[in-house]
Design an enzyme around this catalytic site. Structure first.
Site, PDB file in Angstrom:
ATOM      1  N   ASP A 189     -53.410 -10.457 -34.708  1.00  0.00           N
ATOM      2  CA  ASP A 189     -54.173  -9.202 -34.633  1.00  0.00           C
ATOM      3  C   ASP A 189     -55.679  -9.501 -34.548  1.00  0.00           C
ATOM      4  OD1 ASP A 189     -55.117  -6.613 -34.961  1.00  0.00           O
ATOM      5  OD2 ASP A 189     -54.402  -6.386 -37.027  1.00  0.00           O
ATOM      6  N   HIS A 362     -56.581  -3.254 -40.974  1.00  0.00           N
ATOM      7  CA  HIS A 362     -56.638  -4.521 -40.231  1.00  0.00           C
ATOM      8  C   HIS A 362     -57.592  -5.483 -40.930  1.00  0.00           C
ATOM      9  CE1 HIS A 362     -54.615  -2.770 -36.683  1.00  0.00           C
ATOM     10  NE2 HIS A 362     -55.238  -1.673 -37.062  1.00  0.00           N
TER      11      HIS A 362
END
Ligand SMILES: [Zn+2]
Ligand SMILES: [Zn+2]
Length: 549
Positions: A189, A362
Site C-alpha cells: 500500500d 493507511h
C-alpha cells in the site's frame, strides 16, 4: 502478475497472478467517477480479458470490504455468469459484505468462502494464506500467495495500529516469519507514502469525539464512512458515556452496523440505539445522529439534511455536525458545498481542522518501512497510489536498502514476469476502464459519455432533410432545431445558411449518385459540422436526419 487497476490512481484495485496457466485475482475494486464523467455512476477496471479466460481463474481473493477492493465484484461475476464464477475467498466480514452486494445483483449461486487468518488453501499452483492487518474497516488482511517460485505478499490497505479499537493488532510475527522464509515479491500500500512518521492510532479518536460531544449544547450529527465500524463504535461509546441516545441514518450505515454486530465487531449497549423516526422524541442534548455522507455524496443522508430534504432529520441552529473523515481526493468540492449549506442552516460544523477526530486507515512512511523490514522482499512493487506516491514508496524501499533494480514502479496493465532467473517487465497489456451507466457496462470509448460531454458543453443541432425516393432531391425546406448551443445570437442567419448548405449538399450528392440515407446523413454531418465550427467556434452535436418520401 499484472495489475489491472489501482496503480497511477487511487481506487479500483485489482491484480491478477498467473502460474502454469492458472489465475488468482486479488481484489476487484471500483472507483467513483470524476465530475467530467457526466452521467456515469461507477468506474471499473477493464476486466474483459479476464472474462474471456474465466475458465482459467482458480479463485478471487478480497483483502477487505472497501468499495475500491470489493465494489466491482458483482459486475465481474455478472459478466462471467454466476454458474461459471470461480470461488471467492476473504475474511468473514468481507464475505458478508460481498454476499450483501451479490444479493443486490441477484447473484446467489456464487461460492463465497470465509477464511480465518492462518488457514491455508490450495488454489492450483498457488497456496493462499490471509494475514491479519489493521485498517479503517475490521477484518482487513494481507494476502500471501505461495508458489514453487516463492511467496508473493499483497499487503492490501493497512496501518500498523498498536492499539486498535478491537485489540487485534496486525500479525507482525507472522509477517516476520514469512520474511524469514523469504518473500519473493511485496506489493504494498502506497496511499500515505507522502506522510512522515507513524499514523495515529484509531483509539485516539474516541476521547476527542467525546470532548466535542460534551461541548455541544444541542444535537450532534456525526458523519463518517459507514464501513468504519470501529469509528461508529467509538461514537456509540462517547454517546453512551454522555447519556445521549444514538440514531443511525442512511441505508449503508444501518446495514454495516447490523452486519458488524452479527459478526461481533461492534457492541451496542441495550436501548442506546433509537430509530430515525424517534429522534424528535428526545431532547436535543440527549441525541447523537450517525449519518452517511462524509464525502458529500449527492444522495447521502447528510447531503439531504444539508439541503433540507431529509424525511426524518430536520437540521436547525444549535445542531453540531462533526465530520469524522477527510474528503477523498476529488470530493473536496462536494464536501465544501455540504458544509456551506450546514452553516446556512445555522449549524456548527467541526472538521478534522478543528479537532483530531479522524485517523487515517493507511500507514505512513515509517510503517511502510517497517513492512519492508519485516518481510525483506527480494522484489518490490508499490501498489495503491498515484504515480507520485508510488515513486515515494520506491524511495522508502531504497532507503531501507532494497536494490533499486529490484523495485518495479508499474502502472495498470504492466506485466511483471518472475521466474528462476529473476523478475522483469514483460509486454504490457491494455488496461482501461469500464463505465457503469445505470445497470449497463460500457467500454472506455463509450460513445454515450462523449456525447454527454458534447451536449453539456456545446448543445445539439438537429437537421431534418426530406428527399424524394425517386431522384434524391430535397423536396421540402430542411428543418433546423437546436438546443443549448452557446453564443447563438445570429440564429436566424445561421439557420438559413444551414438550410442552404443542406440543399446544395443534397444536390451534389444526387449528382454523384449518393442515395443511401445513412451515407447522406454522414455527408451532411461533415458539411454542417464544418460550417457550424466556422461560424460559432463550438462543436455542438450535429444530428442530421434524412427522410425519404
Ligand atoms: Zn483501498
Ligand atoms: Zn481500504
Amino acid at each position: 502478475m499484472r495489475p489491472l487497476g489501482g496503480l497511477g490512481e487511487i481506487g479500483k484495485n485489482m491484480t491478477m497472478f498467473e502460474c502454469d496457466g492458472r489465475i488468482v485475482v486479488v481484489d476487484v475494486g471500483l472507483r467513483f467517477p470524476t465530475p467530467e464523467m457526466i452521467g456515469i455512476d461507477l468506474v471499473l477496471p477493464d476486466f474483459t480479458s479476464l472474462v474471456e479466460r474465466a475458465a482459467d481463474i482458480e479463485a478471487i481473493v478480497i483483502t477487505h470490504g472497501h468499495e475500491d477492493h470489493l465494489g466491482a465484484l458483482p459486475w465481474l461475476l455478472r459478466e462471467i455468469g454466476a454458474r461459471d464464477a470461480p470461488p471467492v475467498y476473504g475474511g468473514p466480514l468481507t464475505m458478508a459484505m460481498a454476499r450483501a452486494k451479490l444479493e443486490e445483483h441477484k447473484l446467489r449461486d456464487v461460492e463465497l468462502i470465509d477464511l480465518a487468518d492462518g488457514d491455508e488453501v490450495d488454489l492450483g499452483p498457488f497456496e493462499l494464506e490471509l494475514i491479519h492487518m489493521t485498517h479503517s474497516i475490521p477484518d482487513a488482511s494481507a494476502v500471501a500467495l505461495r508458489s514453487e517460485l516463492g511467496t508473493i505478499l499483497v499487503t492490501g490497505d493497512y496501518k500498523f495500529d498498536q492499539t486498535p479499537v478491537d485489540g487485534e493488532a496486525a500479525d507482525l510475527s507472522r509477517l516476520a516469519a514469512l520474511g524469514a522464509e523469504g518473500i519473493l515479491l511485496l506489493c504494498g500500500d502506497s496511499t500515505n507514502a507522502d506522510r512522515l512518521g507513524f499514523s495515529p492510532s484509531e483509539s485516539v479518536v474516541g476521547p476527542h469525539l467525546e470532548e466535542v460531544f460534551s461541548r455541544a449544547e444541542g444535537r450532534v450529527i456525526v458523519t463518517s464512512f459507514a464501513s468504519n465500524i470501529h469509528r461508529v463504535q467509538q461514537v456509540i461509546d462517547a454517546a453512551a458515556a454522555l447519556g445521549r441516545k444514538v440514531a443511525l441514518v442512511g441505508r449503508s450505515m444501518r446495514k454495516n452496523v447490523a452486519i458488524g454486530g452479527q459478526l461481533g465487531h461492534i457492541e451496542v449497549p441495550d436501548g442506546l440505539i433509537v430509530g430515525p423516526r424517534e429522534i424528535d422524541d428526545f431532547p436535543d442534548h440527549r441525541m447523537v445522529i450517525v449519518s452517511t455522507g462524509s464525502q458529500g455524496e449527492p444522495l447521502s443522508a447528510l447531503r439531504r439534511m444539508a439541503y433540507r430534504d431529509h424525511p426524518q432529520v430536520k437540521l436547525h441552529d444549535g445542531d453540531t455536525v462533526v465530520f469524522s473523515a477527510t474528503p477523498i481526493p476529488g470530493n473536496e468540492r462536494a464536501v465544501g458545498e455540504t458544509i456551506d449549506r450546514l452553516y446556512h442552516i445555522g449549524c456548527q460544523v467541526i472538521t478534522t481542522a478543528d479537532a483530531p477526530i479522524h485517523a487515517s486507515g493507511h500507514g505512513y512512511a515509517e510503517e511502510i518501512k517497517l513492512m519492508l523490514n519485516l518481510t525483506k522482499p527480494r522484489y518490490v512493487m508499490p501498489f495503491h497510489g498515484d504515480y507520485r506516491r508510488i515513486r515515494l514508496h520506491a524511495a522508502l524501499a531504497e532507503a531501507v536498502g532494497v536494490d533499486p533494480e529490484r523495485i518495479f514502479c508499474a502502472e495498470n496493465g504492466d506485466v511483471l514476469e518472475l521466474d528462476a532467473r529473476g523478475a522483469r517487465f514483460g509486454v504490457p497489456q491494455p488496461a482501461g476502464m469500464l463505465f457503469v451507466d445505470g445497470v449497463d457496462i460500457g467500454d472506455v470509448a463509450d460513445a454515450a459519455l462523449r456525447d454527454r460531454r458534447m451536449l453539456s458543453a456545446d448543445g445539439i443541432f438537429i437537421v431534418v432533410a426530406t428527399i424524394s425516393e425517386q431522384d434524391g432531391k430535397s423536396v421540402a425546406d430542411p428543418e433546423v432545431i437546436f438546443r443549448g448551443v452557446p453564443f447563438l445570437d445570429e440564429a436566424g442567419q445561421l439557420r438559413e445558411e444551414i438550410q442552404d448548405l443542406v440543399e446544395t449538399s443534397l444536390e451534389s450528392a444526387a449528382k454523384d449518385g449518393v442515395r443511401e440515407p445513412s451515407d447522406l446523413q454522414q455527408l451532411l454531418h461533415d458539411h454542417l459540422a464544418a460550417l457550424i465550427w466556422e461560424r460559432l467556434k463550438h462543436r455542438p452535436m450535429v444530428l442530421p436526419v434524412v427522410l425519404e418520401v
